[in-house]
Design a protein around this motif. Structure first.
Motif, mmCIF file in Angstrom:
data_model
loop_
_atom_site.group_PDB
_atom_site.id
_atom_site.type_symbol
_atom_site.label_atom_id
_atom_site.label_comp_id
_atom_site.label_asym_id
_atom_site.label_seq_id
_atom_site.Cartn_x
_atom_site.Cartn_y
_atom_site.Cartn_z
ATOM 1 N N ALA A 85 88.413 -53.695 63.314
ATOM 2 C CA ALA A 85 87.579 -53.169 62.240
ATOM 3 C C ALA A 85 87.785 -51.607 61.993
ATOM 4 C CB ALA A 85 85.952 -53.569 62.308
ATOM 5 N N GLY A 86 88.221 -50.958 63.054
ATOM 6 C CA GLY A 86 88.223 -49.485 62.668
ATOM 7 C C GLY A 86 87.213 -48.597 62.476
ATOM 8 N N ILE A 87 87.146 -47.711 62.097
ATOM 9 C CA ILE A 87 86.120 -46.814 62.017
ATOM 10 C C ILE A 87 84.819 -47.239 61.192
ATOM 11 C CG2 ILE A 87 84.869 -44.302 61.424
ATOM 12 C CD1 ILE A 87 87.821 -43.485 62.244
ATOM 13 N N LEU A 88 83.630 -47.517 61.468
ATOM 14 C CA LEU A 88 82.552 -47.907 60.671
ATOM 15 C C LEU A 88 81.657 -46.966 60.132
ATOM 16 C CD1 LEU A 88 81.786 -51.199 62.463
ATOM 17 C CD2 LEU A 88 83.289 -50.971 60.542
ATOM 18 N N GLU A 89 81.137 -46.944 58.879
ATOM 19 C CA GLU A 89 79.941 -45.810 58.642
ATOM 20 C C GLU A 89 78.726 -46.506 58.837
ATOM 21 O OE1 GLU A 89 80.559 -42.929 57.812
ATOM 22 O OE2 GLU A 89 82.812 -43.250 57.926
ATOM 23 N N ASN A 90 78.382 -46.563 60.095
ATOM 24 C CA ASN A 90 77.169 -47.465 60.392
ATOM 25 C C ASN A 90 76.149 -46.379 60.865
ATOM 26 O OD1 ASN A 90 75.185 -49.479 61.086
ATOM 27 N ND2 ASN A 90 76.355 -50.815 62.310
ATOM 28 N N PHE A 91 75.405 -45.683 60.118
ATOM 29 C CA PHE A 91 74.438 -44.761 60.627
ATOM 30 C C PHE A 91 73.465 -45.248 61.073
ATOM 31 C CE2 PHE A 91 76.945 -42.759 57.128
ATOM 32 C CZ PHE A 91 77.699 -41.658 57.959
ATOM 33 N N GLU A 92 72.967 -46.483 60.734
ATOM 34 C CA GLU A 92 71.707 -46.927 61.400
ATOM 35 C C GLU A 92 71.711 -47.298 62.821
ATOM 36 O OE1 GLU A 92 72.802 -48.409 58.394
ATOM 37 O OE2 GLU A 92 71.636 -47.157 57.022
ATOM 38 N N GLU A 93 72.817 -47.992 63.080
ATOM 39 C CA GLU A 93 73.222 -48.265 64.554
ATOM 40 C C GLU A 93 73.381 -47.097 65.513
ATOM 41 O OE1 GLU A 93 76.162 -51.324 66.826
ATOM 42 O OE2 GLU A 93 76.472 -50.930 64.838
ATOM 43 N N GLY A 94 74.048 -46.018 64.950
ATOM 44 C CA GLY A 94 74.044 -44.999 65.683
ATOM 45 C C GLY A 94 72.830 -44.065 66.105
ATOM 46 N N GLU A 95 71.981 -43.956 64.933
ATOM 47 C CA GLU A 95 70.642 -43.599 65.140
ATOM 48 C C GLU A 95 69.733 -44.317 66.006
ATOM 49 O OE1 GLU A 95 67.600 -40.741 64.437
ATOM 50 O OE2 GLU A 95 69.856 -40.578 63.663
ATOM 51 N N LYS A 96 69.860 -45.591 66.105
ATOM 52 C CA LYS A 96 68.889 -46.405 67.069
ATOM 53 C C LYS A 96 69.559 -46.012 68.461
ATOM 54 C CE LYS A 96 69.068 -51.341 68.179
ATOM 55 N NZ LYS A 96 69.669 -52.668 67.851
ATOM 56 N N TYR A 97 70.846 -46.241 68.610
ATOM 57 C CA TYR A 97 71.375 -45.702 69.982
ATOM 58 C C TYR A 97 70.919 -44.317 70.227
ATOM 59 C CZ TYR A 97 74.719 -44.582 73.586
ATOM 60 O OH TYR A 97 75.380 -44.416 74.680
ATOM 61 N N ALA A 98 70.873 -43.312 69.641
ATOM 62 C CA ALA A 98 70.677 -41.965 69.974
ATOM 63 C C ALA A 98 69.258 -41.885 70.150
ATOM 64 C CB ALA A 98 71.003 -41.203 68.935
ATOM 65 N N GLU A 99 68.349 -42.290 69.589
ATOM 66 C CA GLU A 99 66.982 -42.309 69.670
ATOM 67 C C GLU A 99 66.373 -43.507 70.446
ATOM 68 O OE1 GLU A 99 65.133 -39.953 68.630
ATOM 69 O OE2 GLU A 99 66.958 -38.890 67.977
ATOM 70 N N HIS A 100 66.931 -43.623 71.742
ATOM 71 C CA HIS A 100 66.225 -44.505 72.576
ATOM 72 C C HIS A 100 64.872 -44.429 73.136
ATOM 73 C CE1 HIS A 100 67.270 -41.588 76.009
ATOM 74 N NE2 HIS A 100 68.480 -41.713 75.144
ATOM 75 N N GLY A 101 64.377 -45.409 73.711
ATOM 76 C CA GLY A 101 63.109 -45.171 74.217
ATOM 77 C C GLY A 101 62.569 -44.134 75.203
ATOM 78 N N PHE A 102 63.500 -43.683 76.190
ATOM 79 C CA PHE A 102 62.887 -42.714 76.719
ATOM 80 C C PHE A 102 62.981 -41.055 76.236
ATOM 81 C CE2 PHE A 102 64.288 -39.070 79.862
ATOM 82 C CZ PHE A 102 63.250 -39.184 80.692
ATOM 83 N N ARG A 103 63.972 -41.198 75.120
ATOM 84 C CA ARG A 103 63.829 -39.869 74.342
ATOM 85 C C ARG A 103 62.581 -39.799 73.419
ATOM 86 N NH1 ARG A 103 69.213 -38.323 71.554
ATOM 87 N NH2 ARG A 103 69.592 -37.639 73.748
ATOM 88 N N LYS A 104 62.357 -40.982 72.856
ATOM 89 C CA LYS A 104 60.924 -40.967 72.170
ATOM 90 C C LYS A 104 59.808 -40.726 72.975
ATOM 91 C CE LYS A 104 62.522 -44.384 68.697
ATOM 92 N NZ LYS A 104 62.471 -45.947 68.587
ATOM 93 N N PHE A 105 59.898 -41.359 74.243
ATOM 94 C CA PHE A 105 58.646 -40.896 75.404
ATOM 95 C C PHE A 105 58.729 -39.577 75.682
ATOM 96 C CE2 PHE A 105 57.497 -40.607 79.781
ATOM 97 C CZ PHE A 105 56.192 -41.015 79.676
ATOM 98 N N VAL A 106 59.587 -38.707 75.676
ATOM 99 C CA VAL A 106 59.782 -37.287 76.149
ATOM 100 C C VAL A 106 59.508 -36.288 74.910
ATOM 101 C CG1 VAL A 106 61.156 -35.662 77.326
ATOM 102 C CG2 VAL A 106 61.474 -37.794 78.110
ATOM 103 N N ARG A 107 59.532 -36.723 73.933
ATOM 104 C CA ARG A 107 59.756 -35.978 72.500
ATOM 105 C C ARG A 107 58.825 -34.991 72.470
ATOM 106 N NH1 ARG A 107 61.670 -38.871 68.713
ATOM 107 N NH2 ARG A 107 63.707 -38.028 69.093
ATOM 108 N N GLY A 108 57.300 -35.591 72.793
ATOM 109 C CA GLY A 108 56.182 -34.566 72.278
ATOM 110 C C GLY A 108 55.611 -33.614 73.563
ATOM 111 N N ARG A 109 56.277 -33.933 74.641
ATOM 112 C CA ARG A 109 56.011 -33.261 76.002
ATOM 113 C C ARG A 109 56.497 -32.201 76.328
ATOM 114 N NH1 ARG A 109 53.353 -37.394 78.473
ATOM 115 N NH2 ARG A 109 53.872 -39.552 77.751
ATOM 116 N N ARG A 110 55.865 -31.134 77.091
ATOM 117 C CA ARG A 110 56.471 -29.945 77.440
ATOM 118 C C ARG A 110 57.537 -30.126 78.615
ATOM 119 N NH1 ARG A 110 51.675 -26.293 79.122
ATOM 120 N NH2 ARG A 110 53.496 -24.737 79.687
ATOM 121 N N PRO A 111 58.462 -29.283 78.423
ATOM 122 C CA PRO A 111 59.685 -29.637 79.430
ATOM 123 C C PRO A 111 59.311 -29.032 81.046
ATOM 124 C CG PRO A 111 60.202 -27.839 78.110
ATOM 125 C CD PRO A 111 58.823 -28.304 77.576
ATOM 126 N N GLU A 112 58.269 -29.631 81.475
ATOM 127 C CA GLU A 112 57.871 -29.259 82.661
ATOM 128 C C GLU A 112 58.194 -30.484 83.631
ATOM 129 O OE1 GLU A 112 54.725 -25.894 81.890
ATOM 130 O OE2 GLU A 112 53.956 -28.214 82.175
#
Length: 93
Positions: free
Chosen positions: A52-79
């Motif tokens: 298929a070559g290079i796909l312009e599938n931004f939704e799938e890339g966003e879903k991969y990058a914004e996984h559950g652990f990143r959502k969990f940690v986003r609002g917390r202080r880095p301690e």
């Protein structure tokens, strides 16, 4: 007989503390490899997907990058240990 020689030579009680971090690291690496192979939009295992070559599938890339652990940690202080940090930084104690 051969298994008892193996146990006597390689599996000693002083090696047990080394097994815990090694098993943890192997587990984390395995989890990350499986995650990349199964869900990463840039990894294509099957021949049809590679063709298929290079796909312009931004939704799938966003879903991969914004996984559950990143959502969990986003609002917390880095301690790691907030109570210990507060103890050494607050003059009230």
């Amino acid at each position: 007989m051969a298994s008892s020689n193996f146990m006597k030579r390689w599996v000693r009680p002083e090696v047990y503390p080394l097994l815990v971090p090694m098993v943890t690291v192997v587990g984390l690496v395995s989890m990350q490899l499986i995650r990349n192979i199964t869900t990463n939009p840039e990894v294509r295992v099957t021949k049809e997907n590679r063709a298929a070559g290079i796909l312009e599938n931004f939704e799938e890339g966003e879903k991969y990058a914004e996984h559950g652990f990143r959502k969990f940690v986003r609002g917390r202080r880095p301690e790691i240990m907030p109570s210990l940090n507060n103890f050494f930084t607050d003059p009230k104690f």
